[in-house]
Design a protein around this motif. Structure first.
Motif, short mmCIF file in Angstrom:
data_model
loop_
_atom_site.label_atom_id
_atom_site.label_comp_id
_atom_site.label_asym_id
_atom_site.label_seq_id
_atom_site.Cartn_x
_atom_site.Cartn_y
_atom_site.Cartn_z
N PHE A 69 10.14 7.32 -13.80
CA PHE A 69 10.76 6.00 -13.70
C PHE A 69 10.67 5.46 -12.28
O PHE A 69 10.35 4.29 -12.06
N ALA A 70 10.92 6.31 -11.31
CA ALA A 70 10.84 5.90 -9.91
C ALA A 70 9.42 5.49 -9.53
O ALA A 70 9.20 4.53 -8.78
N GLY A 71 8.44 6.22 -10.07
CA GLY A 71 7.05 5.89 -9.80
C GLY A 71 6.67 4.53 -10.35
O GLY A 71 5.97 3.74 -9.70
N ILE B 212 0.83 -1.21 0.00
CA ILE B 212 0.00 0.00 0.00
C ILE B 212 0.86 1.26 0.00
O ILE B 212 0.55 2.25 -0.67
N GLY B 213 1.97 1.21 0.73
CA GLY B 213 2.88 2.36 0.73
C GLY B 213 3.47 2.62 -0.65
O GLY B 213 3.50 3.76 -1.13
N LEU B 214 3.93 1.56 -1.31
CA LEU B 214 4.48 1.71 -2.66
C LEU B 214 3.42 2.16 -3.66
O LEU B 214 3.72 2.91 -4.60
N GLN B 215 2.20 1.71 -3.46
CA GLN B 215 1.12 2.13 -4.36
C GLN B 215 0.85 3.63 -4.21
O GLN B 215 0.62 4.33 -5.20
N PHE B 216 0.87 4.12 -2.97
CA PHE B 216 0.70 5.56 -2.74
C PHE B 216 1.80 6.35 -3.46
O PHE B 216 1.54 7.32 -4.16
N LEU C 139 3.68 9.66 -8.17
CA LEU C 139 4.73 10.02 -9.11
C LEU C 139 4.36 9.76 -10.56
O LEU C 139 4.74 10.51 -11.46
N SER C 140 3.61 8.68 -10.81
CA SER C 140 3.34 8.27 -12.19
C SER C 140 1.92 8.56 -12.65
O SER C 140 1.65 8.51 -13.84
#
Length: 301
Positions: A149-151, A80-84, A89-90
């Motif tokens: 890219f990071a997103g 969930i954190g990575l999805q936020f 970003l993307s």
């Protein structure tokens, strides 16, 4: 009855997460993401804790705590954190595209960890539903250089960790109840998210909202979208194998798009209806194959 309980729980969980799209869009405009995430988990833990204590379904073997910690890390803090982060970003469209890979990844992890077989009917249903999600996402306006890219890396991480979370939770619901698994995973989600909460609170101060509707939204995200939906998702996999159950994840973008249209005025184009039809077809194909198998077994008996 149990034949329908799994699909019913999985459909309800995915629909709730689809509805959270509208609520979180409003709440995140007032509250930073990691702070909201920790509040979400703390509220859910309070509800799950009371529920687990009342039903006496909180005890686990000390030797199993490391696996519950892993489930909480990858499924709550990680996914969930990575999805936020990735969606921020993307963008939502790219987020919808990449995280839609979760069911396919769930099937692969289920084959690897749970030793579930991938037959032609499961693969066909998964492929049909995946094509539907790609159409619903409507990526025609995006170019290869538009997303960060990071997103994208964060979103890929979100899809991978969600798939791993689902399979590991499925593994533990064999020996523990869904409530026990959800309670302990949520507990470790609170623990692992706390450092990010502290960091964001120190570096991104914000004003506590005074709007009643914002607080209602926060409670909805914590109680309904976390405590209830995560429990239903884990409960559904008590009655469905991981590969088949993962298809119900595709209900999320359909519900999110519909509610976005009705509440936020977002327009639905032809691709939404075509994609939704393909997603429904994939889920129906999977359910039909399982029904045929049961019918054949009953005739043999």
């Amino acid at each position: 009855m149990k034949h329908w309980l799994g699909p019913l729980c999985l459909s309800a969980a995915a629909a709730i997460w689809g509805g959270m799209y509208v609520v979180s869009k409003v709440v995140l405009a007032c509250i930073p993401s990691w702070i909201l995430l920790e509040w979400r988990f703390v509220i859910a833990l309070f509800i799950l804790g009371l529920w687990a204590l009342r039903k006496r379904e909180w005890r686990v073997k000390p030797g199993d705590l490391w696996l519950f910690a892993l489930i909480g890390l990858v499924g709550y803090t990680g996914s969930i954190g990575l999805q936020f982060i990735g969606t921020h970003l993307s963008g939502a469209a790219m987020g919808s595209l990449i995280t839609s890979a979760s069911p396919a990844l769930i099937s692969l992890f289920a084959w690897w960890i749970l030793k579930e077989k991938l037959n032609l009917s499961k693969t066909s249903a998964l492929l049909l539903a995946t094509i539907g999600v790609l159409i619903v996402s409507d990526l025609t306006g995006l170019t290869a250089s538009s997303p960060s890219f990071a997103g994208n890396l964060a979103l890929i991480g979100a899809a991978l960790t969600w798939a791993l979370y689902t399979v590991l939770s499925r593994l533990k619901t064999v020996t523990y109840t869904s409530l026990t698994v959800t309670f302990w995973a949520n507990t470790f989600g609170v623990i692992f998210t706390a450092p990010f909460f502290v960091w964001e609170y120190r570096n991104h101060p914000f004003t506590v909202p005074h709007s009643l509707w914002i607080w209602i939204g926060i409670l909805y995200i914590g109680i309904i979208s976390t405590a209830l939906a995560f429990y239903l998702w884990n409960k559904g996999f008590e009655y469905a194998d991981a590969a088949t159950g993962s298809l119900f994840f595709f209900i999320q973008p359909i519900v999110g798009s519909l509610l976005g249209a009705f509440t936020l005025g977002e327009k639905l184009s032809w691709n939404f209806y075509l994609g939704a039809l393909l997603i429904a077809g994939g889920i129906y194909l999977s359910a039909l194959k399982k029904s045929d198998k049961r019918h054949s077994l009953s005739k043999m008996m």
